[in-house]
Design an enzyme around this catalytic site. Sequence first.
Site, mmCIF file in Angstrom:
data_model
loop_
_atom_site.group_PDB
_atom_site.id
_atom_site.type_symbol
_atom_site.label_atom_id
_atom_site.label_comp_id
_atom_site.label_asym_id
_atom_site.label_seq_id
_atom_site.Cartn_x
_atom_site.Cartn_y
_atom_site.Cartn_z
ATOM 1 N N ASN B 98 -7.766 1.082 3.743
ATOM 2 C CA ASN B 98 -7.134 -0.093 4.371
ATOM 3 C C ASN B 98 -6.226 0.327 5.518
ATOM 4 O O ASN B 98 -5.042 0.006 5.566
ATOM 5 C CB ASN B 98 -6.378 -0.928 3.339
ATOM 6 C CG ASN B 98 -5.432 -0.124 2.489
ATOM 7 O OD1 ASN B 98 -5.795 0.942 1.996
ATOM 8 N ND2 ASN B 98 -4.229 -0.617 2.306
ATOM 9 N N HIS B 183 -7.432 -2.382 -7.307
ATOM 10 C CA HIS B 183 -5.966 -2.490 -7.399
ATOM 11 C C HIS B 183 -5.709 -3.572 -8.452
ATOM 12 O O HIS B 183 -6.017 -4.741 -8.226
ATOM 13 C CB HIS B 183 -5.418 -2.914 -6.038
ATOM 14 C CG HIS B 183 -3.957 -3.232 -6.025
ATOM 15 N ND1 HIS B 183 -2.992 -2.268 -6.010
ATOM 16 C CD2 HIS B 183 -3.296 -4.411 -6.010
ATOM 17 C CE1 HIS B 183 -1.797 -2.839 -5.988
ATOM 18 N NE2 HIS B 183 -1.952 -4.144 -5.996
ATOM 19 N N HIS B 236 -3.530 3.200 -10.256
ATOM 20 C CA HIS B 236 -2.109 3.075 -10.628
ATOM 21 C C HIS B 236 -1.827 1.964 -11.669
ATOM 22 O O HIS B 236 -1.095 1.014 -11.383
ATOM 23 C CB HIS B 236 -1.203 2.933 -9.411
ATOM 24 C CG HIS B 236 -1.603 1.945 -8.365
ATOM 25 N ND1 HIS B 236 -1.208 2.059 -7.073
ATOM 26 C CD2 HIS B 236 -2.348 0.817 -8.415
ATOM 27 C CE1 HIS B 236 -1.678 1.052 -6.373
ATOM 28 N NE2 HIS B 236 -2.377 0.290 -7.170
ATOM 29 N N ASP B 309 -0.328 8.290 -5.334
ATOM 30 C CA ASP B 309 -0.089 6.959 -4.773
ATOM 31 C C ASP B 309 0.769 7.065 -3.518
ATOM 32 O O ASP B 309 1.592 6.184 -3.227
ATOM 33 C CB ASP B 309 0.582 6.051 -5.807
ATOM 34 C CG ASP B 309 0.154 4.602 -5.650
ATOM 35 O OD1 ASP B 309 -0.712 4.338 -4.800
ATOM 36 O OD2 ASP B 309 0.696 3.758 -6.372
#
Lengths: 314, 429
Positions: B98, B183, B236, B309
């Site tokens: 992204n 996500h 995550h 992350d």
Amino acid sequence: MADSQLYSGRHLLGLEGMTAAQIEPFLDLAASYALLSRSRTPPRDALRGRTLINLFFEDSTRTRTSFELAGKRLGADVINMTVATSSVNKGETLLDTAATLNAMRCDLLVVRHAQSGAPALLSRKVEASVVNAGDGMHEHPTQALLDAMTIRRHLGTLRGLTVAICGDVGHSRVARSNIHLLTAMGSKVRLVGPPTLVPAAMASLGNVEVFHDMEAGLRDVDVIMTLRLQRERMGAGLVPSAREFFRFYGVDRRRLVLAKPNALVMHPGPMNRGVEIASDVADSTQSVIQEQVEMGVAVRMAVLDRLSRMRVPA
Amino acid sequence: MTATLFENVRLIDPSNERDSQSRLLVRDGVIAGVDLAGAEGRPEDAAIVDGQGAILCPGLIDMRVAIGEPGFEYRETIASCARAAAAGGVTTIAVLPNSKPAIDEPALVRLLRGRGEETGQVSILPYGALTKGCNGEEMAELGLLREAGAVAFTDGTQAIADTKRMRLLLSYAHGIGAMVVQHPEDPSLARGGCATGGALATQMGLPQIPAAAEAILIARDIRLAEMTGARLHFGHVSTAEGLALIRAAKGRGLPVTCDTAPPYFSLNEDEIRDFRTYAKLSPPLRAESDRLAVCAALSDGTIDAIASDHTPWDADDKRLPFAQASAGGTGLATLLGVTLERVHNGDVTLIQALRLLTQSPAALLGAPGGTLAVGSTADLCLFDPDASWVVEAGTLPGRAQNTPFDGRALRGKVLGTWKNGVRVFGETE
């Protein structure tokens, strides 16, 4: 073959459930019509005095013309009715149309409709014999018959062949009719395409194998049937782009060699060259695409002839 | 021919269950021998690295890194990110797509891979965009991106909101044998939120993201993975409920995996008191009970990998009122040190921890590395598990300094990093 073994239905709405013994006479009759068509001396009296209405709720110049030619070559009076879908998207309107047709006392009604089951609904309401010329994602029986006839002319039989139907199988009425016909006639059918176009549930259609890998799906097949990929499938998120589809699921020279050396290449048309099929493959000596169109007329003559004989006298 | 012999090291290689005092020989960038004995094990032409008893393990593989490049070079460049990676013992990074432009063109995938090689410090494994522009709508050219070298597909920090679209994406990805990384946050529940839902956020007057936003999306996507047969990975993961769903899915044999990041097993929502924007992350730091659940999931194998992350931000992106500040923290330089906290307090063994940082992410991504097997590329990390240091924002390697661990004392320090057998961090002997 005795008449009792022949297809005895008044309508031809689909091929599901039909046996080889019921399908073969259509192919045999079509074969004789193919010869007559080529000799330019078709029997102009088989449907003399009969009225055929092509009732198309969806645009399809090719199929409509094919039925029109078939009817005319058999001497029928042919009328084309093209109806805007927007005005008939309610069941009541379709039944109103049926009432109108009954009043016109037509004998044969060829119906194409965007909704699966629409010809079946009409067939219950009209006096005429109904031929399904494609309904939604359901069936397109005359296309499968013409495909079968083309294969039989080249390979002699349908029994024991392996046929790969490639591309947008999930949305294809052509594929469904072919699955029913080919499996009934003793062919093995492979459905090849991405899972978004060939969902696993397609395996429930009968004795078919599902492949998501084009190379594996085409290996050693006798026939490659490619299907048209509608542009709207990309907008609907089923495939990313035409170039990706061609790269992974297009029939090109590199993939053609995976099939048997003289495997037939077929397409119901109209083709998207460079999307589901490469131009050089479409135009190759293995391609029988133009012959499919020719056989379409013969098959439709056979179907109209056969159904007109099945009609209960008024 | 160049050769390096590592002596006086404790070799730990989770891929071979190795934990032994051994020597390791590198020749021409490849691991040429392990456990070498006698004179033949000490070639005359080899440079010697005396590890002084430190641990030598495969270079870390970080499966979740954002880079500012392309598009946001003021935050971080590939070069500055590579320096941060090398300082953290990380030799391979999987990079989120992204960016601007998003990595939705095969040429961009090739470009990123090439740029990683150019640094000589780190291999870049690009994720391909799951949808064009990572905008959650049109499917990206997953097959062509994969051919160009995309390791898996994700829209990065944004979940696919539309359920039908997600089903089609999973289905298509399954057809090409690709993994989808999600996500795990229901976008509509998370919209506008900046802190985990609960008493603290209420007291601070912050817009909230309920912990259930994670569980709801995970539950939906597990069901879709079951329908489609697709390989689905959650990035995550941060909540007890989310982890319980993943644990149950794994128990049913579904191809579902997950990773977490150090903030979620080392920090809790208390870090955002005083409106500390360095602790504003996505997903937000959770309640202590969730943090403990993440620790337990590391221990019982529910979590498959630990990723940094790493999300670089410019100082101005963070120097804002809490709700307006950008979410995310850097993590490359602190990845190993914070993970080792879980070893020191007994949640996981050293070899377990290193497996989560090397072999497991390599396997998930289908990437080379993550092993000390003979014949493998000599990507190595040398570290002292007991050396103490204090994280100081402003002094970290790399351009971005927005670490949520600012001021934290860590035990475990990287001494050296080798990429393809060449030392890229630490003092040259």
